[in-house]
Design a protein around this motif. Structure first.
Motif, PDB file in Angstrom:
ATOM      1  N   MET A  79       0.755  -1.146  -0.092  1.00 50.51           N
ATOM      2  CA  MET A  79      -0.309  -0.124   0.010  1.00 50.51           C
ATOM      3  C   MET A  79       0.930   1.256   0.034  1.00 50.51           C
ATOM      4  SD  MET A  79      -1.826   0.695   3.595  1.00 50.51           S
ATOM      5  CE  MET A  79      -2.615   2.391   3.897  1.00 50.51           C
ATOM      6  N   SER A  80       0.299   2.225  -0.570  1.00 53.38           N
ATOM      7  CA  SER A  80       1.258   3.631  -0.561  1.00 53.38           C
ATOM      8  C   SER A  80       0.983   4.188   0.823  1.00 53.38           C
ATOM      9  CB  SER A  80       0.556   4.626  -1.606  1.00 53.38           C
ATOM     10  OG  SER A  80       0.682   3.940  -2.917  1.00 53.38           O
ATOM     11  N   HIS A  87      -1.754   9.846   1.155  1.00 53.25           N
ATOM     12  CA  HIS A  87      -1.635   9.369   2.302  1.00 53.25           C
ATOM     13  C   HIS A  87      -1.646  10.998   2.965  1.00 53.25           C
ATOM     14  CE1 HIS A  87      -0.938   7.924   6.503  1.00 53.25           C
ATOM     15  NE2 HIS A  87      -1.408   6.812   6.223  1.00 53.25           N
ATOM     16  N   SER A 120      -4.038  -5.673  -4.348  1.00 55.49           N
ATOM     17  CA  SER A 120      -4.495  -4.248  -3.649  1.00 55.49           C
ATOM     18  C   SER A 120      -6.106  -4.013  -4.034  1.00 55.49           C
ATOM     19  CB  SER A 120      -3.712  -3.175  -4.074  1.00 55.49           C
ATOM     20  OG  SER A 120      -4.061  -1.970  -3.433  1.00 55.49           O
ATOM     21  N   GLN A 122      -7.120  -0.954  -3.681  1.00 53.59           N
ATOM     22  CA  GLN A 122      -7.072   0.462  -4.204  1.00 53.59           C
ATOM     23  C   GLN A 122      -6.025   0.616  -5.234  1.00 53.59           C
ATOM     24  OE1 GLN A 122      -8.787   2.505  -2.374  1.00 53.59           O
ATOM     25  NE2 GLN A 122      -9.645   1.025  -1.299  1.00 53.59           N
ATOM     26  N   ASP A 126      -2.712   2.605  -4.717  1.00 50.63           N
ATOM     27  CA  ASP A 126      -1.542   1.589  -4.454  1.00 50.63           C
ATOM     28  C   ASP A 126      -0.640   1.264  -5.622  1.00 50.63           C
ATOM     29  OD1 ASP A 126      -2.082   1.825  -1.752  1.00 50.63           O
ATOM     30  OD2 ASP A 126      -3.453   0.178  -1.782  1.00 50.63           O
ATOM     31  N   ALA A 129       3.221   1.592  -5.113  1.00 52.55           N
ATOM     32  CA  ALA A 129       3.788   0.604  -4.183  1.00 52.55           C
ATOM     33  C   ALA A 129       3.769  -0.735  -4.870  1.00 52.55           C
ATOM     34  CB  ALA A 129       3.049   0.622  -2.984  1.00 52.55           C
ATOM     35  N   ARG A 173      -3.612  -3.309   4.258  1.00 50.36           N
ATOM     36  CA  ARG A 173      -4.656  -2.711   4.540  1.00 50.36           C
ATOM     37  C   ARG A 173      -5.775  -3.362   5.237  1.00 50.36           C
ATOM     38  NH1 ARG A 173      -5.747   1.757   1.952  1.00 50.36           N
ATOM     39  NH2 ARG A 173      -4.263   2.425   0.142  1.00 50.36           N
TER      40      ARG A 173
END
Length: 181
Positions: A79-80, A87, A120, A122, A126, A129, A173
């Motif tokens: 994840m970012s 973020h 992911s 997202q 993401d 990442a 996540r």
């Protein structure tokens, strides 16, 4: 939607929550205890429904291993994190430490014989990442004859199937961790 509740200890928190709940066009709670707490302390939630969190309404009996690989699977969920673009708290050094740790974990698992599906929920957020971890792990997996795949599940059932196929899950996540349990 499907809000969980915990006691609030600050008068200001009560004020903000009461205001938000009174203005909401739709309210639901993830469990009867959360609804009861809101009714007792913040808002008369008499007609508001209890709707379980998405993960609790999944039919996991149909989930199972879909991989044809004979190697064990270690599903990673990059994840970012702290990247500043997606973020709220920018911390480039924290983001770099997180990604390096995830890359090292993936390399170690690859060398121990695991195939590595990255996934992911997202994609828009993401993907950077995921791309970074993929680039770091690809060569190691190629050297040991392993597979690296990327999955972008679009439904809760696809997430459950991805996680059910794993021998090991390294989730970041919330729902990746919760569904894996």
């Amino acid at each position: 939607v499907s809000v969980g509740a915990t006691p609030l200890h600050s008068r200001l928190s009560h004020t903000f929550h009461r205001f938000g709940l009174s203005r909401a066009a739709y309210r639901s709670y993830r469990d009867a205890g959360s609804k009861r707490l809101v009714q007792q302390t913040l808002h008369p939630a008499t007609n508001d429904p209890v709707v379980p969190d998405l993960v609790f309404s999944l039919d996991l009996a149909t989930s199972g291993r879909s991989s044809t690989s004979s190697r064990p699977l270690a599903v990673l969920n990059p994840m970012s994190l702290y990247d500043g673009a997606t973020h709220p708290s920018a911390d480039p050094e924290g983001n770099a430490r997180y990604l390096v740790a995830l890359e090292e974990a993936a390399k170690s698992l690859a060398l121990k014989g695991y195939d590595i599906p990255l996934f992911s929920t997202q994609e828009r957020i993401d993907s950077a990442a995921v791309d970074r971890v993929r680039a770091a792990v690809r060569r190691v997996l190629e050297d040991v004859g392993g597979e690296l795949s990327i999955e972008w599940p679009t439904s809760a059932e696809e997430i459950a199937n991805t996680l059910a196929s794993a021998d090991l899950v390294l989730g970041t996540r919330f729902h990746a961790i919760l569904i894996a349990l």
